[in-house]
Design a protein around this motif. Structure first.
Motif, mmCIF file in Angstrom:
data_model
loop_
_atom_site.group_PDB
_atom_site.id
_atom_site.type_symbol
_atom_site.label_atom_id
_atom_site.label_comp_id
_atom_site.label_asym_id
_atom_site.label_seq_id
_atom_site.Cartn_x
_atom_site.Cartn_y
_atom_site.Cartn_z
ATOM 1 N N LYS A 167 0.710 -1.306 0.041
ATOM 2 C CA LYS A 167 0.004 -0.042 0.134
ATOM 3 C C LYS A 167 0.931 1.297 0.006
ATOM 4 C CE LYS A 167 -4.016 -2.051 1.956
ATOM 5 N NZ LYS A 167 -5.073 -2.103 3.191
ATOM 6 N N GLY A 168 1.642 1.349 -1.096
ATOM 7 C CA GLY A 168 2.475 2.538 -1.228
ATOM 8 C C GLY A 168 3.801 2.445 -0.634
ATOM 9 N N TRP A 169 3.981 1.683 0.162
ATOM 10 C CA TRP A 169 5.340 1.644 1.142
ATOM 11 C C TRP A 169 6.319 0.370 0.689
ATOM 12 C CZ3 TRP A 169 6.899 5.441 4.564
ATOM 13 C CH2 TRP A 169 6.017 6.536 4.966
ATOM 14 N N THR A 170 7.487 0.619 0.753
ATOM 15 C CA THR A 170 8.509 -0.404 0.676
ATOM 16 C C THR A 170 9.505 -0.613 1.831
ATOM 17 O OG1 THR A 170 9.839 0.842 -0.915
ATOM 18 C CG2 THR A 170 8.413 -0.695 -1.805
ATOM 19 N N ALA A 171 9.654 -1.698 2.427
ATOM 20 C CA ALA A 171 10.887 -1.953 3.328
ATOM 21 C C ALA A 171 11.627 -3.004 2.597
ATOM 22 C CB ALA A 171 10.197 -2.538 4.661
ATOM 23 N N VAL A 172 12.934 -2.585 2.600
ATOM 24 C CA VAL A 172 13.816 -3.317 1.809
ATOM 25 C C VAL A 172 15.236 -3.647 2.621
ATOM 26 C CG1 VAL A 172 13.097 -2.135 -0.015
ATOM 27 C CG2 VAL A 172 15.017 -1.244 0.737
ATOM 28 N N ALA A 173 15.833 -4.726 2.058
ATOM 29 C CA ALA A 173 17.166 -4.903 2.843
ATOM 30 C C ALA A 173 18.042 -5.569 1.650
ATOM 31 C CB ALA A 173 16.997 -6.162 3.944
ATOM 32 N N LYS A 174 18.940 -4.824 1.345
ATOM 33 C CA LYS A 174 19.885 -5.413 0.510
ATOM 34 C C LYS A 174 21.229 -6.452 1.287
ATOM 35 C CE LYS A 174 23.559 -3.385 -1.465
ATOM 36 N NZ LYS A 174 24.604 -4.303 -1.023
ATOM 37 N N HIS A 175 21.190 -7.661 1.118
ATOM 38 C CA HIS A 175 21.882 -8.495 1.469
ATOM 39 C C HIS A 175 23.661 -8.675 0.798
ATOM 40 C CE1 HIS A 175 23.434 -11.883 4.084
ATOM 41 N NE2 HIS A 175 23.766 -12.443 2.638
ATOM 42 N N LEU A 230 8.305 0.521 9.956
ATOM 43 C CA LEU A 230 9.352 -0.278 9.548
ATOM 44 C C LEU A 230 9.245 -1.755 9.991
ATOM 45 C CD1 LEU A 230 11.824 -0.943 7.559
ATOM 46 C CD2 LEU A 230 13.214 -0.150 9.472
ATOM 47 N N ALA A 231 9.000 -1.673 11.124
ATOM 48 C CA ALA A 231 8.886 -2.976 11.933
ATOM 49 C C ALA A 231 7.564 -3.466 11.482
ATOM 50 C CB ALA A 231 8.626 -2.606 13.446
ATOM 51 N N HIS A 232 6.471 -2.861 11.267
ATOM 52 C CA HIS A 232 5.432 -3.630 10.720
ATOM 53 C C HIS A 232 5.463 -4.136 9.337
ATOM 54 C CE1 HIS A 232 1.060 -4.105 9.726
ATOM 55 N NE2 HIS A 232 1.230 -3.293 8.404
ATOM 56 N N LEU A 233 6.370 -3.617 8.777
ATOM 57 C CA LEU A 233 6.575 -3.977 7.171
ATOM 58 C C LEU A 233 7.570 -5.226 7.380
ATOM 59 C CD1 LEU A 233 6.676 -0.833 5.068
ATOM 60 C CD2 LEU A 233 4.850 -2.637 4.873
ATOM 61 N N GLN A 234 8.328 -5.223 8.168
ATOM 62 C CA GLN A 234 9.369 -6.353 8.216
ATOM 63 C C GLN A 234 8.630 -7.592 8.983
ATOM 64 O OE1 GLN A 234 11.886 -4.107 10.950
ATOM 65 N NE2 GLN A 234 13.782 -4.716 9.749
ATOM 66 N N GLN A 235 7.593 -7.259 9.757
ATOM 67 C CA GLN A 235 6.828 -8.342 10.262
ATOM 68 C C GLN A 235 5.902 -9.117 8.962
ATOM 69 O OE1 GLN A 235 3.258 -7.467 12.671
ATOM 70 N NE2 GLN A 235 4.250 -8.982 14.102
ATOM 71 N N LEU A 236 5.324 -8.101 8.135
ATOM 72 C CA LEU A 236 4.538 -8.401 6.929
ATOM 73 C C LEU A 236 5.409 -9.295 5.951
ATOM 74 C CD1 LEU A 236 2.041 -8.373 5.573
ATOM 75 C CD2 LEU A 236 2.539 -6.104 4.668
#
Length: 805
Positions: free
Chosen positions: A531-539, A578-584
Motif C-alpha cells: 500500500k504505497g510503502w516498501t521496506a527493503v534489505a540488500k544482503h 518499518l517494524a510492521h513491514l518487516q513483520q509483514l
C-alpha cells in the motif's frame, strides 16, 4: 450443449439445428467427455437415430490470440519506449497501440521470473527461489514446479488453444536436462507447449546456439559466415508456426511465448547493428544516466518530482576508468545497444507477420522489457569472454587485453559482457541491478500491453503496481476462461497474481490498484511492498559473495507514493512502520515458501548436501555414436585431474580424420581427433591459447583402440599436464598442455561424439565438416584418482552458478 465460463454461457450445437443447455465445466481440466444419453437405435438408418456432431475443442468465443514477449536482462532505462538510449521502434509501435506500464515488476533473476510468469504464482511457490543450478530440496528452492500449480499454457491448451514457445527456457531441473528426460518439466510436453524451439539453459551463444526442437537437439541451418544468428532463426520459426497454425486452424487462437536470448550475455550481434551506435556512448555511463532521466521525465514514464538516485555503492564513476579501456567500454555499450535494437527489429518482424495474417488487432500482446534489471555480472571493466570470470582467471584479461580486443566484441570471436557501470545506467533512474530484489533497479521492468479489439486504450500510460505473476490471470480473464480448480486430477493452488484487465479501458488511468502487497527475495536481498510503502534489505552485491548473516542486514524504508525512485530512506524517521513491514515480510515469506531463506554457498554447490539428484556419478562414462549436445551437467567432469579417453574405432583405408570426442568450443574446451592420418589432442584455454599435441606416426588402418591419456601435474587447480597418444599399446605421440580450465568449459557448448558441433575447439578443423570419417563403436572417459577440485573456493562456485542465468 452449453459451456459455462467466467459466469457466461456458451450454446453448443447438438446436431439437427438443436441447442441444449447442458453445461461443460471448464474449471476441471481436461474438460470431461460427456456420454451420449439419448436414444440408441439398432439400425443407423432408423429415423430416430440422432447423434450430435463431433465438436472441436475451442476456447470461448472472442478469446484472443496471445503473444508474450519477454526480453532478457534489460533494465527499465534501456529501451527508448521508457526513455532509454536504445532505439526500439517496434516496442514503441506496440505502445502506440496500447498501454505502457511503469510499475511492472519481476523477481530480479531469470529462472524465477519465467517460472512465476507461466505459473501465475510466486517464484518460491513453484520451487524457483533461485536458478536451477543451485536447487536444494527445500520446497521453495527445488526448481521443481509442483503439480498443483499447472502452468498457463497447459490451461490454455486444455481449453482449445494452440501453444508454442520460442527462445529461452531455463526452467528444467539440471538433472532432467538430458536426452533421457524425464520431460515433465520441459516446455514440451510437460510445460503445456505443443511446440518448443529454443534453448534450455540460462544463455546460449547467439552465433552457435544449443537448440532443441521439442525434446530433440537440432543444429542451426548455417554458420555466422553464412549469415546465421539465433534471434533471426527463432523469429523465422515463430512466423512459420503462426502461419501454419492460422492456415490449418484459423478459428483457434494461439498462445505464443517469445523469449529471446537477447539481451543476456553474450552480447552477440551483426557488426552493422552495433555500428549504428558508434560514438553515442563516449560520454560514459554517468552522463548516459542523466540523459536517460531527462527523457523519462519528458515521456511521463516517471513523475515530474522523481529523483535520479545516486550511483550505487561499489560501482565506479566513468571518470575513474582509465583512458586505456574507455574506448572498449564504449564499444561494449554500442554492441549491447545494437543487440537490443536487433531484438526489437525481429519482434517487429513477428508483428509484421501477424499484421499480414490480419490477426494483430485480435491479439493480446505483452512486451515485458526484461526478466530482471540489467546484468551487473560482467566485471568492473567488462569482458571479452565470460569464461575468464567463471574460471577465476580474471588476471589473464587485463585492461590492456580488453582494449586490444575491442574489434572482437559482439563477434563470433567473443563471448562478451559489458561493464557493471553500463548495467547501472540501463536501470535508470533506480538503484542497483539484476540479482538485487530489494530495490527497483533489480525488479522494475517497463512493460507494454496492446489489444486493439479488446478495448485496451491506445497510447496511454498506467502507473498501477503490477507483477509478473499478474500475467496469467490477465490472460485467462481476457480469454473468458476460469482459473481451473483441478488439472489432470490434481486440485490446484489458486493463482497468486492479480488480473490487470481492470486497467485496460480508457478512463482507468486513476483506477485504484488491486495488487497491493508483494514480497521480493533473491539470494537474501529482500523487500516488501504494501500500500504505497516498501521496506527493503540488500544482503549482497551482485559481484560479491555473502559476507555476513541475514540478521546483520540493514533495512531501509521508502514511501514510494511520494518517492518514486526509492531515493529517501525514512527508516530512522518511522521505525514503527518499518517494524510492521518487516513483520509483514515474514508473514508473506512463510506463506509462499520463502523460508528458510538460503544464502549458503558450499552446501548449495554440493548436490548431495543440497538434496538434488545428480545424473552422472562415478569415475567412468561410456558414450556411443549419435550422442551429441551433452551439457556439462550430464557428462563426467575431467577438470583438475588426470583422465583417459579411449575409443574403439574402425579406421578407413584413406586414413583417420575427424573428431572422435570433443567438449566445449572456441572459447574453451578440448578435443580428441585425427587429422591427415595422425592422432591429435587440443586443449583450448578460453580462446587465449590452444595447445595441440599430434602423433608422430599415422594411425594404422582397420580396427583400432585409440587413446589419449592426460596426466595432470597436480599441486592445485588449473594446472597443466602431459598428453600421451596411443594406437593400441603403441605410444605414437606425446606433448604438453601448460594450463587448464578449472571450473567450466562453456556455458552452452557440449560434449559431442564423432564431431565437434557449434564453434570448433581446435584450429585444425572448421565448425562444420569435422565428423570422424571412420566408424566409432564407443568412446569412454576414465578419471584418475588425483582430483584437486576440492581446492576451488565455495563462494566462487556460487558466483559462477549465478553467472549462468
Amino acid at each position: 450443449m452449453v459451456r459455462e465460463f467466467a459466469g457466461k454461457i456458451e450454446l453448443v450445437s447438438m446436431g439437427d439445428g438443436l441447442k441444449t443447455e447442458k453445461p461443460i465445466q471448464r474449471g476441471a481440466l481436461p474438460i470431461p467427455d460427456l456420454a451420449y444419453t439419448g436414444t440408441v437405435t439398432y439400425d443407423a438408418t432408423d429415423p430416430d437415430t440422432h447423434y450430435p456432431p463431433i465438436e472441436r475443442l475451442l476456447p470461448p468465443e472472442g478469446a484472443p490470440n496471445v503473444l508474450v514477449v519477454l526480453i532478457d536482462d534489460t533494465g527499465f532505462g534501456a529501451s527508448s519506449a521508457f526513455g532509454g538510449p536504445v532505439e526500439t521502434p517496434n516496442f514503441e509501435r506496440v505502445a502506440a497501440a496500447g498501454l505502457k506500464y511503469t510499475r511492472f515488476h519481476t523477481t530480479a533473476l531469470c529462472s524465477p521470473t519465467r517460472a512465476a510468469l507461466l505459473a501465475g504464482r510466486n517464484h518460491h511457490t513453484v520451487g524457483m527461489g533461485g536458478i536451477t543450478e543451485i536447487a536444494t530440496s527445500a520446497p521453495g528452492y527445488s526448481s521443481v514446479r509442483p503439480n498443483n500449480c499447472a502452468p498457463l499454457p497447459e490451461t490454455l491448451k486444455l481449453n482449445g488453444y494452440n501453444t508454442a514457445q520460442f527462445g529461452k527456457c531455463h526452467e528444467v531441473p539440471v538433472w532432467e536436462a538430458s536426452a533421457v528426460g524425464p520431460f515433465d518439466r520441459w516446455p514440451h510436453p510437460g510445460g503445456g507447449f505443443e511446440y518448443f524451439y529454443g534453448f534450455l539453459g540460462g544463455e546460449t551463444n547467439q552465433w552457435y546456439p544449443a537448440i532443441y526442437e521439442n525434446t530433440s537437439p537440432v543444429e542451426p541451418w548455417g554458420t555466422p559466415e553464412q549469415g546465421y544468428h539465433f534471434m533471426a532463426d527463432m523469429t523465422d520459426k515463430a512466423i512459420d508456426w503462426t502461419r501454419q497454425q492460422k492456415s490449418l486452424a484459423p478459428d483457434k487462437p494461439f498462445f505464443t511465448y517469445f523469449a529471446p536470448g537477447a539481451t543476456h550475455a553474450p552480447h552477440h550481434v551483426p557488426k552493422e547493428w552495433a555500428d549504428k551506435y558508434v560514438g553515442k556512448f563516449d560520454q560514459g555511463w554517468d552522463e548516459v544516466r542523466k540523459e536517460t532521466f531527462a527523457r523519462q521525465l519528458e515521456l511521463g514514464v516517471i513523475p515530474a518530482d522523481a529523483v535520479l538516485t545516486e550511483r550505487s555503492p561499489g560501482i565506479p564513476a566513468w571518470d575513474e576508468m582509465s583512458d586505456t579501456i574507455k574506448p572498449a567500454l564504449a564499444r561494449q555499450m554500442e554492441v549491447y545497444a545494437g543487440f537490443l535494437a536487433y531484438a526489437d527489429h525481429y519482434v517487429g518482424k513477428l508483428l509484421d507477420a501477424y499484421e499480414e495474417l490480419g490477426i494483430l488487432d485480435d491479439t493480446l500482446v505483452y512486451v515485458i522489457i526484461g526478466d530482471n534489471g540489467a546484468s551487473a555480472e560482467g566485471s568492473m571493466h567488462g569482458t571479452t569472454n565470460e569464461g575468464f570470470t567463471i574460471n577465476h582467471m580474471n588476471e589473464i584479461e587485463t585492461e590492456q587485453y580488453v582494449a586490444d580486443h575491442i574489434d572482437d566484441i559482439g563477434t563470433p570471436n567473443s563471448y562478451n559482457h559489458y561493464a557493471v557501470g553500463w548495467a547501472h545506467a540501463m536501470d535508470t533512474p533506480y538503484q542497483w541491478t539484476k540479482q538485487v530484489a530489494s530495490h527497483w533497479g533489480g525488479t522494475r521492468n517497463g512493460t507494454i500491453i496492446s489489444w486493439p479489439n479488446g478495448g485496451v486504450e491506445q497510447g496511454g500510460i498506467r502507473n498501477q503496481f503490477s507483477h509478473v505473476i499478474d500475467v496469467a490471470p490477465t490472460v485467462l480473464e481476457a480469454a473468458g476462461i476460469p482459473e481451473p480448480s483441478t488439472v489432470n486430477g490434481v486440485t490446484q493452488r489458486p493463482y497468486e497474481g492479480t488480473a490487470m484487465n481492470y486497467t485496460f479501458s480508457e478512463g482507468q488511468a486513476d483506477a485504484d490498484e488491486r495488487h497491493t502487497t508483494q514480497y521480493f527475495e533473491m539470494l537474501g536481498n529482500r523487500a516488501i511492498f504494501h500500500k504505497g510503502w516498501t521496506a527493503v534489505a540488500k544482503h549482497k552485491d551482485p559481484w560479491l559473495a555473502s559476507s555476513h548473516g541475514l540478521a546483520d542486514d540493514v533495512w531501509e524504508l521508502y514511501n514510494v507514493e511520494e518517492d518514486w525512485t526509492q531515493s529517501n530512506d525514512l527508516a530512522a524517521q518511522e521505525p514503527e512502520r518499518l517494524a510492521h513491514l518487516q513483520q509483514l515480510f515474514l508473514v508473506q515469506a512463510a506463506r509462499f515458501n520463502v523460508l528458510p531463506m538460503d544464502i549458503r554457498s558450499a552446501e548449495r554447490m554440493n548436490p548431495e548436501i543440497a538434496g538434488r539428484p545428480e545424473l552422472v556419478v562415478g569415475t567412468s562414462q561410456k558414450f556411443y555414436p549419435g550422442m551429441r549436445r551433452l551439457s556439462e551437467n550430464t557428462t563426467i567432469n575431467i577438470k583438475n585431474k588426470s583422465f583417459t579417453v579411449t575409443a574403439q574405432a574402425e579406421v578407413p583405408d584413406a586414413g583417420a580424420d575427424g573428431v572422435i570426442l570433443a567438449q566445449g568450443g572456441a572459447y574453451g574446451g578440448w578435443s580428441f581427433y585425427a587429422i591427415d592420418g595422425k592422432l591429435a589432442f587440443a586443449y583450448n584455454l578460453l580462446g587465449i591459447t590452444t595447445d595441440i599435441v599430434r602423433s608422430d606416426a599415422d594411425v594404422p588402418v582397420g580396427a583400432q583402440e585409440l587413446r589419449v591419456h592426460f596426466a595432470y601435474d597436480g599441486g592445485g587447480v588449473a594446472k597443466g599436464g602431459t598428453v600421451a597418444l596411443f594406437a593400441g599399446d603403441d605410444k605414437i605421440g606425446e606433448g604438453r598442455v601448460e594450463r587448464t580450465i578449472p571450473y567450466q568449459f562453456s556455458f552452452d557448448e557440449t560434449v559431442d561424439v564423432g564431431a565437434d558441433l557449434a564453434s570448433p575447439v581446435s584450429t585444425d578443423y572448421a565448425a562444420t565438416g569435422n565428423e570422424f570419417t571412420g566408424r566409432l563403436d564407443w568412446v569412454r572417459i576414465d578419471l584418475g584418482d588425483d582430483d584437486h577440485s576440492h581446492l576451488i573456493d565455495d563462494e566462487h562456485k556460487l558466483a559462477v552458478a549465478m553467472l549462468k542465468q
